[in-house]
Design a protein around this motif. Structure first.
Motif, short mmCIF file in Angstrom:
data_model
loop_
_atom_site.label_atom_id
_atom_site.label_comp_id
_atom_site.label_asym_id
_atom_site.label_seq_id
_atom_site.Cartn_x
_atom_site.Cartn_y
_atom_site.Cartn_z
N TRP A 22 0.82 -1.21 0.00
CA TRP A 22 0.00 0.00 0.00
C TRP A 22 0.85 1.26 0.00
N ASP A 23 1.84 1.32 0.88
CA ASP A 23 2.68 2.53 1.00
C ASP A 23 3.53 2.79 -0.24
N GLU A 24 3.64 1.81 -1.12
CA GLU A 24 4.41 1.99 -2.35
C GLU A 24 3.56 2.49 -3.52
N LEU A 25 2.26 2.59 -3.31
CA LEU A 25 1.35 3.07 -4.35
C LEU A 25 1.35 4.59 -4.39
N PRO A 26 1.07 5.17 -5.56
CA PRO A 26 1.02 6.63 -5.66
C PRO A 26 -0.06 7.21 -4.75
N GLU A 27 0.24 8.32 -4.15
CA GLU A 27 -0.72 8.97 -3.26
C GLU A 27 -1.68 9.88 -4.02
N ILE A 28 -1.36 10.21 -5.25
CA ILE A 28 -2.23 11.07 -6.05
C ILE A 28 -3.13 10.22 -6.95
N ASN A 62 -14.97 -3.13 -17.34
CA ASN A 62 -15.72 -4.35 -17.02
C ASN A 62 -15.61 -4.72 -15.54
N TYR A 63 -14.44 -4.55 -14.95
CA TYR A 63 -14.28 -4.85 -13.52
C TYR A 63 -15.19 -3.94 -12.68
N VAL A 64 -15.31 -2.69 -13.11
CA VAL A 64 -16.20 -1.75 -12.41
C VAL A 64 -17.66 -2.19 -12.61
N LYS A 65 -18.05 -2.49 -13.85
CA LYS A 65 -19.43 -2.91 -14.15
C LYS A 65 -19.81 -4.18 -13.40
N LEU A 66 -18.85 -5.10 -13.25
CA LEU A 66 -19.12 -6.36 -12.54
C LEU A 66 -19.09 -6.20 -11.02
N GLY A 67 -18.72 -5.01 -10.56
CA GLY A 67 -18.69 -4.75 -9.12
C GLY A 67 -17.49 -5.35 -8.40
N ILE A 68 -16.45 -5.66 -9.17
CA ILE A 68 -15.25 -6.22 -8.55
C ILE A 68 -14.43 -5.13 -7.89
N MET A 69 -14.53 -3.93 -8.44
CA MET A 69 -13.82 -2.77 -7.88
C MET A 69 -14.73 -1.56 -7.99
N PRO A 70 -14.50 -0.55 -7.16
CA PRO A 70 -15.35 0.65 -7.21
C PRO A 70 -15.11 1.46 -8.49
N ALA A 71 -16.09 2.27 -8.82
CA ALA A 71 -15.99 3.15 -9.99
C ALA A 71 -15.02 4.28 -9.69
N PRO A 72 -14.38 4.81 -10.74
CA PRO A 72 -13.49 5.96 -10.54
C PRO A 72 -14.31 7.19 -10.12
N VAL A 73 -13.63 8.13 -9.52
CA VAL A 73 -14.27 9.38 -9.12
C VAL A 73 -13.78 10.47 -10.07
N HIS A 81 -8.25 1.91 -5.98
CA HIS A 81 -8.47 1.31 -7.30
C HIS A 81 -7.25 0.53 -7.76
N ILE A 82 -6.08 1.12 -7.56
CA ILE A 82 -4.83 0.47 -7.98
C ILE A 82 -4.63 -0.82 -7.19
N ALA A 83 -4.95 -0.79 -5.89
CA ALA A 83 -4.84 -2.01 -5.08
C ALA A 83 -5.73 -3.12 -5.63
N TYR A 84 -6.98 -2.77 -5.92
CA TYR A 84 -7.89 -3.75 -6.51
C TYR A 84 -7.31 -4.30 -7.81
N LEU A 85 -6.83 -3.43 -8.67
CA LEU A 85 -6.32 -3.87 -9.97
C LEU A 85 -5.10 -4.78 -9.83
N ILE A 86 -4.24 -4.48 -8.89
CA ILE A 86 -3.07 -5.34 -8.66
C ILE A 86 -3.53 -6.74 -8.29
N MET A 87 -4.48 -6.84 -7.37
CA MET A 87 -4.96 -8.15 -6.95
C MET A 87 -5.71 -8.86 -8.07
N ILE A 88 -6.57 -8.14 -8.76
CA ILE A 88 -7.35 -8.74 -9.86
C ILE A 88 -6.42 -9.24 -10.96
N CYS A 89 -5.51 -8.39 -11.40
CA CYS A 89 -4.63 -8.75 -12.52
C CYS A 89 -3.67 -9.89 -12.17
N THR A 90 -3.30 -10.00 -10.92
CA THR A 90 -2.45 -11.11 -10.50
C THR A 90 -3.26 -12.40 -10.41
N LEU A 91 -4.42 -12.33 -9.80
CA LEU A 91 -5.23 -13.53 -9.62
C LEU A 91 -5.87 -14.03 -10.91
#
Length: 182
Positions: A22-28, A62-73, A81-91
């Protein structure tokens, strides 16, 4: 030490697949193109060749539409969002999207996205190191033997397949138990 043994030993010294914490992800917050570039940087080791893609605009939508991750703001993606994508793309390398959604949601219900990513990253690191140790154990003994090397690759592929099967079965049992309790 033969040239082949040296090459094999060097490979195990340099190989590093690290999932960011988490701490290695961009803060912006980032725009879609920036997120895609970041995923490519973080998860490039999943690419099978230079034409492979980690994630696309369509996949994220599609990940947003399927409810796997929240929609962007306002078309921007946060650390969450990036955390979700890391887990989704790895799994997604080994599990169907429905199981990924279920497993991530179960974990996040118990903790937070931050804690889930940190747990995921730590688990990935320790699992990857274990697999590398097994590979070294099997292969360095007989690195000059092409037959042994191919057998080691076969062993790793079968282990991956078996792990995928077991993960799928556990996830299914977990789903059934959750449905019975609701």
């Amino acid at each position: 030490m033969t040239k082949k043994e040296k090459k094999f030993e060097d490979y195990f010294k340099i190989i590093k697949h690290k999932i960011p914490y988490w701490d290695e992800l961009p803060e912006i917050d980032l725009y879609m193109d920036q997120v895609i570039a970041l995923m490519d940087k973080y998860l490039s080791f999943h690419k099978t060749d230079e034409n492979s893609v980690i994630v696309t605009h369509s996949m994220i939508n599609n990940y947003v539409k399927l409810g796997i991750m929240p929609a962007p703001v306002k078309k921007k993606y946060s650390r969450e969002h990036i955390a979700y994508l890391i887990m989704i793309c790895t799994l997604k390398q080994c599990l169907p999207i429905s199981e990924i959604k279920h497993l991530i949601n179960l974990r996040i219900q118990r903790t937070s996205v931050e804690e889930t990513l940190n747990f995921f990253s730590n688990l990935y690191d320790s699992t990857f190191n274990t697999v590398i140790a097994i590979g070294k154990k099997f292969s360095l003994k007989e690195a000059a033997d092409d037959e042994f090397l191919s057998d080691t690759a076969l062993y790793m592929a079968i282990g991956s397949s078996a792990s995928k099967y077991i993960a799928s079965q556990i996830s299914e049992i977990n789903k059934e138990d959750k449905e019975k309790n609701n």
